[in-house]
Design a protein around this motif. Structure first.
Motif, short mmCIF file in Angstrom:
data_model
loop_
_atom_site.label_atom_id
_atom_site.label_comp_id
_atom_site.label_asym_id
_atom_site.label_seq_id
_atom_site.Cartn_x
_atom_site.Cartn_y
_atom_site.Cartn_z
N TYR A 84 40.15 48.04 60.23
CA TYR A 84 40.37 46.62 60.45
C TYR A 84 41.83 46.43 60.85
O TYR A 84 42.72 46.75 60.06
CB TYR A 84 40.14 45.82 59.17
N ALA B 79 39.72 51.04 56.30
CA ALA B 79 38.88 50.77 55.12
C ALA B 79 38.02 51.98 54.79
O ALA B 79 37.75 52.27 53.64
CB ALA B 79 38.01 49.54 55.36
N THR C 291 31.58 48.85 49.93
CA THR C 291 30.78 47.84 50.62
C THR C 291 30.89 48.01 52.13
O THR C 291 29.89 47.87 52.86
CB THR C 291 31.23 46.42 50.19
N THR C 292 32.08 48.33 52.62
CA THR C 292 32.26 48.54 54.06
C THR C 292 31.34 49.66 54.54
O THR C 292 30.67 49.54 55.58
CB THR C 292 33.74 48.88 54.36
N GLU D 88 26.56 47.76 44.03
CA GLU D 88 26.95 47.26 42.70
C GLU D 88 25.92 46.29 42.11
O GLU D 88 26.24 45.15 41.80
CB GLU D 88 28.33 46.58 42.77
N1 ATP Z 1 36.37 41.92 57.09
C1 ATP Z 1 37.47 42.58 56.68
N2 ATP Z 1 38.65 42.44 57.30
C2 ATP Z 1 39.74 43.10 56.91
N3 ATP Z 1 39.76 43.97 55.88
C3 ATP Z 1 38.63 44.16 55.20
C4 ATP Z 1 37.42 43.48 55.57
N4 ATP Z 1 36.46 43.87 54.70
C5 ATP Z 1 37.03 44.74 53.85
N5 ATP Z 1 38.33 44.92 54.16
C6 ATP Z 1 39.26 45.83 53.45
O1 ATP Z 1 38.70 47.12 53.43
C7 ATP Z 1 38.95 47.77 52.20
C8 ATP Z 1 37.65 48.21 51.57
O2 ATP Z 1 36.94 47.08 51.13
P1 ATP Z 1 35.47 47.18 50.50
O3 ATP Z 1 35.00 45.78 50.29
O4 ATP Z 1 34.65 48.06 51.34
O5 ATP Z 1 35.77 47.89 49.11
P2 ATP Z 1 34.79 48.11 47.88
O6 ATP Z 1 34.90 49.55 47.52
O7 ATP Z 1 33.45 47.57 48.18
O8 ATP Z 1 35.50 47.26 46.74
P3 ATP Z 1 34.83 46.39 45.52
O9 ATP Z 1 34.60 47.36 44.39
O10 ATP Z 1 35.93 45.42 45.17
O11 ATP Z 1 33.61 45.72 46.01
C9 ATP Z 1 39.75 46.79 51.37
O12 ATP Z 1 41.10 47.11 51.52
C10 ATP Z 1 39.45 45.45 51.99
O13 ATP Z 1 40.52 44.57 51.80
#
Ligand code: ATP
Ligand code: MG
Length: 304
Positions: free
Chosen positions: A15, A20, A45-46, A158
């Motif tokens: 991003y 990510a 989640t990404t 989750e």
């Molecule tokens: N649409 C977006 N634009 C910019 N950055 C993003 C976007 N979506 C996620 N990120 C960034 O990508 C990284 C991974 O986020 P992600 O949501 O995949 O983490 P996660 O492991 O699911 O965390 P959580 O346990 O909090 O759900 C983070 O730094 C987040 O800020």
């Protein structure tokens, strides 16, 4: 060879200037429950959104059921059920009516509705309005919806978020049965190892977008030894023998505190001590908890 239901190669999501997901090679075998672990912001989640075709990878490939996601998307998604973050539902409708609304879109027999309600244990509450459901019941309804299309693969992001211990336990029991009873492969993400360790066969640990561990829970446990502790009749002489055998360690009072040892080394050392007329009172393994190892691997997290 085991059939891989999910395989990613060199997967990236960048991003702007934030990476990510960084060069992810996931391998998830058919019939497995795969725990996808990592702290907040690690990229779970990404990754899941990319696996479901909800967002496009910056680079890399995704294969589900051995087929390229970009080429066979509709067919692949028809075989996949998912629950990403919070389930969506109509609060003013009952569980049955919510599932019926979904069934009209995805097709399939009406009888599947009572089947999935029974799988998730909502049969007795099926006619109640969903707005009166507890959070745990809503999550189970979300899983019922994910199961409606008879998927071979279930991807849950989750699903226990925000639930109390008994709600977590209910979801865990439900997921445990998926491979054996329903032939479904499961990918479940969590930020807690303790939540998945009792059901997952394999785990992948993601940290700052990178996969830092991917193997069985057993292999994670085998890393939990932090050394051996021996209590013997003549500690100083015994320590000398141990060092002669190439074992590393030090004497703490009358106890030999040894570095982690292979089984063969332990048996060799005990044999040598007994041969030299030492009495061996106790041989103990010092173990760190799985959670400690997990925290060490994810190293304090990547929360921003
Ligand atoms: N649409 C977006 N634009 C910019 N950055 C993003 C976007 N979506 C996620 N990120 C960034 O990508 C990284 C991974 O986020 P992600 O949501 O995949 O983490 P996660 O492991 O699911 O965390 P959580 O346990 O909090 O759900 C983070 O730094 C987040 O800020
Ligand atoms: Mg997330």
């Amino acid at each position: 060879m085991t059939e891989l239901v999910i395989q990613t190669k060199g997967l990236y999501k960048i991003y702007r200037n934030r990476t990510a997901v960084n060069n992810l090679d996931l391998k998830i075998a058919r019939g497995d429950i795969y725990g996808f672990l990592g702290p907040n912001g690690a990229g779970k989640t990404t990754t899941i959104r990319m696996l479901l075709g909800l967002i496009k990878p910056t680079r890399g490939s995704i294969q589900l059921f051995g087929k390229d996601l970009t080429k066979d998307k509709m067919n692949i998604l028809r075989r996949t059920g998912s629950l990403v973050e919070y389930p969506s539902y109509y609060g003013h409708l009952s569980a049955v009516d919510n599932l019926e609304a979904l069934r009209r879109i995805i097709g399939g027999p009406k009888s599947r509705i009572s089947e999935v309600l029974s799988i998730v244990g909502l049969t007795n509450d099926a006619k109640r309005l969903v707005k009166g459901y507890s959070l745990g019941m809503k999550q189970r309804l979300g899983i019922a919806a994910a199961l409606l299309g008879n998927p071979e693969l279930l991807i849950l992001d989750e699903p226990t978020n925000g639930l109390d211990p008994s709600g977590i336990q209910e979801i865990r029991e439900l997921i445990k049965d998926m491979p054996k009873q329903h032939g479904i492969t499961v990918l479940i993400s969590s930020h807690l190892l303790s939540e998945v360790e009792q059901m997952a066969g394999r785990v992948g640990i993601i940290r700052e977008g990178q996969l830092v561990f991917q193997d069985t829970i057993q292999s994670l446990i085998s890393q939990s030894s932090s050394g051996m502790r021996l209590s013997v009749s003549e500690p100083e002489l015994a320590m000398g023998l141990a060092l002669d055998l190439g074992c590393e360690g030090k004497l703490c009072g009358s106890i030999l505190e040894m570095e982690p040892m292979q089984d063969a080394q332990v048996s060799q050392l005990v044999k040598r001590l007994v041969e030299n007329d030492h009495a061996v009172y106790r041989v103990e393994e010092k173990r760190r908890s799985l959670e400690d190892i997990f925290m060490e691997i994810v190293g304090g997290g990547s929360e921003q």
